[in-house]
Design an enzyme around this catalytic site. Sequence first.
Site, PDB file in Angstrom:
ATOM      1  CG  ASP A  37     -44.085 -35.457 -14.174  1.00 50.40           C
ATOM      2  OD1 ASP A  37     -44.565 -35.184 -15.298  1.00 50.40           O
ATOM      3  OD2 ASP A  37     -43.517 -36.540 -13.919  1.00 50.40           O
ATOM      4  CB  SER A  38     -44.901 -30.810 -17.814  1.00 52.30           C
ATOM      5  OG  SER A  38     -46.207 -30.467 -17.398  1.00 52.30           O
ATOM      6  CG  ASP A  76     -48.114 -36.355 -14.115  1.00 53.51           C
ATOM      7  OD1 ASP A  76     -48.707 -37.386 -14.490  1.00 53.51           O
ATOM      8  OD2 ASP A  76     -47.601 -35.542 -14.900  1.00 53.51           O
ATOM      9  CE  LYS A 105     -50.303 -37.601 -16.946  1.00 54.90           C
ATOM     10  NZ  LYS A 105     -48.889 -37.975 -17.169  1.00 54.90           N
ATOM     11  CD  GLU A 107     -44.367 -40.278 -17.400  1.00 50.48           C
ATOM     12  OE1 GLU A 107     -43.281 -40.788 -17.762  1.00 50.48           O
ATOM     13  OE2 GLU A 107     -44.532 -39.059 -17.268  1.00 50.48           O
ATOM     14  CD  GLU A 174     -45.830 -36.929 -23.860  1.00 50.24           C
ATOM     15  OE1 GLU A 174     -46.213 -37.267 -22.716  1.00 50.24           O
ATOM     16  OE2 GLU A 174     -44.990 -36.030 -24.055  1.00 50.24           O
TER      17      GLU A 174
HETATM   18  O1  KIV Z   1     -46.626 -33.759 -17.125  1.00 47.01           O
HETATM   19  C1  KIV Z   1     -47.319 -33.485 -18.106  1.00 47.01           C
HETATM   20  O2  KIV Z   1     -47.531 -32.329 -18.476  1.00 47.01           O
HETATM   21  C2  KIV Z   1     -47.885 -34.579 -18.875  1.00 47.01           C
HETATM   22  C3  KIV Z   1     -48.464 -34.231 -20.212  1.00 47.01           C
HETATM   23  C4  KIV Z   1     -47.357 -34.139 -21.202  1.00 47.01           C
HETATM   24  C5  KIV Z   1     -49.500 -35.191 -20.646  1.00 47.01           C
HETATM   25  O3  KIV Z   1     -47.835 -35.701 -18.471  1.00 47.01           O
END
Ligand code: KIV
Length: 268
Positions: A37-38, A76, A105, A107, A174
């Site tokens: 989600d970056s 994500d 994924k 968090e 991270e």
């Molecule tokens: O969203 C993302 O790019 C991430 C990485 C920083 C691991 O979760």
Amino acid sequence: MLALKQRGEPIACLTCYDAAFARLLESAGVELLLVGDSLGMVVQGQPTTLPVTLDQMVYHSRCVTRAAKRSLVIADMPFMSYATPERAVEAAARLMGEGGAAMVKLEGGEPLVETVARLTAFGAPVCAHLGLLPQSVHQLGGYRVQGREAADAERIEADALALQDAGASLLVLECVPSALAAALSQRLRIPVIGIGAGNACDGQVLVLHDVLGLTPGSAPRFSKNFLVEAAAAASVGLGSEFSLESAIRGYVDAVKSGAFPAPEHCLA
Ligand code: KIV
């Protein structure tokens, strides 16, 4: 990925948001593609990852999985899409069903144990994410190293073990001190993929735009511009001809050989 951990071969992972780069990263040897989600920050130009929607994650996951034939694609789960186990199951169904991702994924630590157990019981492999949690940036008060205090380090370790026991298959760690990441990589059965977590993890992940020098302003200290390095190598006749693919190969080789992250990319 477990086999790579078991034979001590570092795993190379990068973020990826579209089909063109999925093809390129895969052919350069990247084993794990993370539809992070970056993308909210590096593709959409948003200040944080929080505005990214589930529809957008499904769309980008689909773009990546259409092109990726061998690499494992992780998607994500966006902010609040897993606020309850029921919502998490619905979100994972879309990311895997429509988006084609092989793993999702999320968090967070111990409060997600039930969610991870529920997802894995229904056949959705889960990658956990501990340490700096970008979706919690407002709660954390910024993008800061986590786990420096003994109590925080103990909490991260307890969270990691609880998530592994609940069924998580991978852990992204991270921005934590290298010593903590090394201890966790030793202690856990599942592979630990580090970002700003030192070079004793089972694998490394970076944001693609940092690796290619596309991030506006200064890139995080733990990342490295491999495009500049590939250009420099080609200009003195070292390595292959200069291309985006040779830059990504440089990253994969550096992860595999243990040359990346170097001490200047590690946090204490
Ligand atoms: O969203 C993302 O790019 C991430 C990485 C920083 C691991 O979760």
